[in-house]
Design a protein around this motif. Structure first.
Motif, PDB file in Angstrom:
ATOM      1  N   LEU A   1      33.506 -23.795 -39.436  1.00 61.05           N
ATOM      2  CA  LEU A   1      33.377 -22.898 -40.582  1.00 61.05           C
ATOM      3  C   LEU A   1      31.987 -22.280 -40.634  1.00 61.05           C
ATOM      4  CD1 LEU A   1      34.273 -21.634 -43.239  1.00 61.05           C
ATOM      5  CD2 LEU A   1      33.725 -23.797 -44.385  1.00 61.05           C
ATOM      6  N   SER A   2      30.952 -23.089 -40.494  1.00 61.71           N
ATOM      7  CA  SER A   2      29.576 -22.573 -40.546  1.00 61.71           C
ATOM      8  C   SER A   2      29.300 -21.631 -39.376  1.00 61.71           C
ATOM      9  CB  SER A   2      28.576 -23.735 -40.537  1.00 61.71           C
ATOM     10  OG  SER A   2      28.656 -24.474 -39.329  1.00 61.71           O
TER      11      SER A   2
ATOM     12  N   GLY B   1      14.435 -14.805 -51.816  1.00 56.00           N
ATOM     13  CA  GLY B   1      13.820 -15.658 -50.813  1.00 56.00           C
ATOM     14  C   GLY B   1      14.702 -16.853 -50.535  1.00 56.00           C
ATOM     15  N   LEU B   2      14.182 -17.830 -49.813  1.00 52.73           N
ATOM     16  CA  LEU B   2      14.942 -18.987 -49.345  1.00 52.73           C
ATOM     17  C   LEU B   2      15.970 -18.540 -48.309  1.00 52.73           C
ATOM     18  CD1 LEU B   2      15.550 -20.950 -52.688  1.00 52.73           C
ATOM     19  CD2 LEU B   2      13.670 -21.203 -51.063  1.00 52.73           C
ATOM     20  N   THR B   3      16.589 -19.493 -47.675  1.00 51.61           N
ATOM     21  CA  THR B   3      17.539 -19.178 -46.611  1.00 51.61           C
ATOM     22  C   THR B   3      18.947 -19.031 -47.170  1.00 51.61           C
ATOM     23  OG1 THR B   3      18.027 -21.514 -46.167  1.00 51.61           O
ATOM     24  CG2 THR B   3      16.154 -20.521 -44.982  1.00 51.61           C
ATOM     25  N   VAL B   4      19.833 -18.471 -46.349  1.00 53.04           N
ATOM     26  CA  VAL B   4      21.234 -18.335 -46.736  1.00 53.04           C
ATOM     27  C   VAL B   4      21.837 -19.718 -46.993  1.00 53.04           C
ATOM     28  CG1 VAL B   4      23.526 -17.580 -45.983  1.00 53.04           C
ATOM     29  CG2 VAL B   4      21.509 -16.173 -45.464  1.00 53.04           C
TER      30      VAL B   4
ATOM     31  N   VAL C   1      25.942 -29.900 -45.826  1.00 53.75           N
ATOM     32  CA  VAL C   1      26.267 -29.807 -44.397  1.00 53.75           C
ATOM     33  C   VAL C   1      26.516 -28.356 -44.008  1.00 53.75           C
ATOM     34  CG1 VAL C   1      27.916 -30.446 -42.600  1.00 53.75           C
ATOM     35  CG2 VAL C   1      27.174 -32.151 -44.265  1.00 53.75           C
ATOM     36  N   ILE C   2      27.318 -27.639 -44.800  1.00 54.61           N
ATOM     37  CA  ILE C   2      27.601 -26.234 -44.497  1.00 54.61           C
ATOM     38  C   ILE C   2      26.315 -25.413 -44.521  1.00 54.61           C
ATOM     39  CG2 ILE C   2      28.740 -24.131 -45.297  1.00 54.61           C
ATOM     40  CD1 ILE C   2      31.014 -25.851 -46.330  1.00 54.61           C
ATOM     41  N   GLY C   3      25.506 -25.590 -45.565  1.00 53.54           N
ATOM     42  CA  GLY C   3      24.264 -24.837 -45.683  1.00 53.54           C
ATOM     43  C   GLY C   3      23.312 -25.109 -44.529  1.00 53.54           C
ATOM     44  N   SER C   4      23.182 -26.379 -44.155  1.00 56.09           N
ATOM     45  CA  SER C   4      22.281 -26.753 -43.056  1.00 56.09           C
ATOM     46  C   SER C   4      22.763 -26.164 -41.737  1.00 56.09           C
ATOM     47  CB  SER C   4      22.196 -28.277 -42.944  1.00 56.09           C
ATOM     48  OG  SER C   4      21.647 -28.837 -44.122  1.00 56.09           O
ATOM     49  N   LEU C   5      24.067 -26.209 -41.510  1.00 52.24           N
ATOM     50  CA  LEU C   5      24.613 -25.686 -40.255  1.00 52.24           C
ATOM     51  C   LEU C   5      24.513 -24.163 -40.196  1.00 52.24           C
ATOM     52  CD1 LEU C   5      27.764 -27.970 -39.827  1.00 52.24           C
ATOM     53  CD2 LEU C   5      25.714 -27.944 -38.385  1.00 52.24           C
ATOM     54  N   VAL C   6      24.747 -23.488 -41.320  1.00 51.64           N
ATOM     55  CA  VAL C   6      24.603 -22.033 -41.349  1.00 51.64           C
ATOM     56  C   VAL C   6      23.165 -21.641 -40.999  1.00 51.64           C
ATOM     57  CG1 VAL C   6      24.526 -20.015 -42.871  1.00 51.64           C
ATOM     58  CG2 VAL C   6      26.500 -21.537 -42.931  1.00 51.64           C
TER      59      VAL C   6
ATOM     60  N   PHE D   1      21.100 -23.403 -39.246  1.00 47.58           N
ATOM     61  CA  PHE D   1      20.896 -23.725 -37.829  1.00 47.58           C
ATOM     62  C   PHE D   1      21.393 -22.592 -36.943  1.00 47.58           C
ATOM     63  CE2 PHE D   1      22.979 -25.342 -33.945  1.00 47.58           C
ATOM     64  CZ  PHE D   1      21.851 -25.753 -33.240  1.00 47.58           C
ATOM     65  N   TRP D   2      22.616 -22.113 -37.211  1.00 49.28           N
ATOM     66  CA  TRP D   2      23.170 -21.038 -36.393  1.00 49.28           C
ATOM     67  C   TRP D   2      22.351 -19.752 -36.552  1.00 49.28           C
ATOM     68  CZ3 TRP D   2      26.068 -22.969 -32.922  1.00 49.28           C
ATOM     69  CH2 TRP D   2      27.008 -23.965 -33.186  1.00 49.28           C
ATOM     70  N   LEU D   3      22.018 -19.390 -37.803  1.00 48.92           N
ATOM     71  CA  LEU D   3      21.342 -18.113 -38.054  1.00 48.92           C
ATOM     72  C   LEU D   3      19.877 -18.109 -37.630  1.00 48.92           C
ATOM     73  CD1 LEU D   3      22.738 -17.088 -41.578  1.00 48.92           C
ATOM     74  CD2 LEU D   3      23.343 -16.110 -39.352  1.00 48.92           C
ATOM     75  N   LEU D   4      19.178 -19.220 -37.901  1.00 48.52           N
ATOM     76  CA  LEU D   4      17.723 -19.255 -37.681  1.00 48.52           C
ATOM     77  C   LEU D   4      17.320 -19.800 -36.318  1.00 48.52           C
ATOM     78  CD1 LEU D   4      16.607 -20.532 -41.212  1.00 48.52           C
ATOM     79  CD2 LEU D   4      16.807 -18.171 -40.389  1.00 48.52           C
TER      80      LEU D   4
END
Length: 212
Positions: free
Chosen positions: A18-19, A47-50, A83-88, A90-93
């Motif tokens: 999903l992420s 600001g802050l990440t997605v 978990v979803i936020g952290s993985l998103v 990871f993929w984006l940044l």
């Protein structure tokens, strides 16, 4: 115990897929789903990440859902959002940080791959009843409070979030429409075979246990 581990595996695999799908859709730059467009807009404007906004909004929804139903908030859902936020992020940044795609055909392919991955991920994640996404829970709360159908409740909330995302500069485009109208049928398509696979794996473990 073995079956719990198997279902846990489907749950985590689903969140990874999903992420990954969410990140591909955002990277394609052709418009994201209503909620993801909101998270991107908040990231751009404040600001802050997605991923951080995925968690923050999820936390607010957990509190709001509990308040509206006059129940204790389901804070276990924070695990899912974290978990979803952290993985998103990871993929984006990390994974997609230096990727720039100009060709429209390539962007469309990435968008479609993201939608497929997201739908498959949700189908896997739904194999578990643990820590349901507070966005999905909001749909159930709206349904219970208004008496409207689940379909109407889902559509109403998605449109409301889409309007907010549009006015604060979220990435709205053809991808938004494809996500809004395509991911539901795709989830339905994936859910049956994924459920059959989960049942087969769990049942095979029981058979092996009995014959051992």
């Amino acid at each position: 115990m073995r079956n719990r581990l198997i279902i846990g595996g489907f749950y985590f695999t689903g969140l990874v897929l999903l992420s990954f799908g969410i990140s591909l859709i955002i990277t394609a730059g052709l418009g994201a789903g209503p909620w993801d467009a909101l998270f991107v807009a908040l990231s751009y404007n404040i600001g802050l990440t997605v991923g951080s906004w995925t968690f923050i909004v999820g936390f607010i929804l957990i509190l709001l859902n509990g308040l509206l139903l006059k129940q204790k908030p389901d804070f276990s859902a924070l695990i899912t959002m974290f978990v979803i936020g952290s993985l998103v992020d990871f993929w984006l940044l990390v994974v997609f940080a230096d990727i720039t795609i100009a060709a429209l055909g390539s962007r469309l392919l990435i968008l479609l791959t993201g939608i497929l991955s997201g739908a498959a991920g949700i189908s896997c994640y739904l194999q578990s009843d643990f820590a349901r996404n507070p966005i999905d829970q909001s749909m159930m709360v709206f349904h219970q409070l208004t008496g409207k159908s689940l379909s109407f409740s889902k559509t109403f909330l998605e449109v409301a979030v889409l309007i907010v995302a549009f006015f604060i500069g979220g990435p709205i485009g053809v991808g938004t429409l494809l996500v809004a109208f395509g991911i539901g049928p795709l989830i339905q398509t994936f859910y049956k075979p994924v459920t059959a696979l989960r049942t087969k794996v769990c049942d095979s473990g029981e058979i092996n246990k009995q014959t051992a």
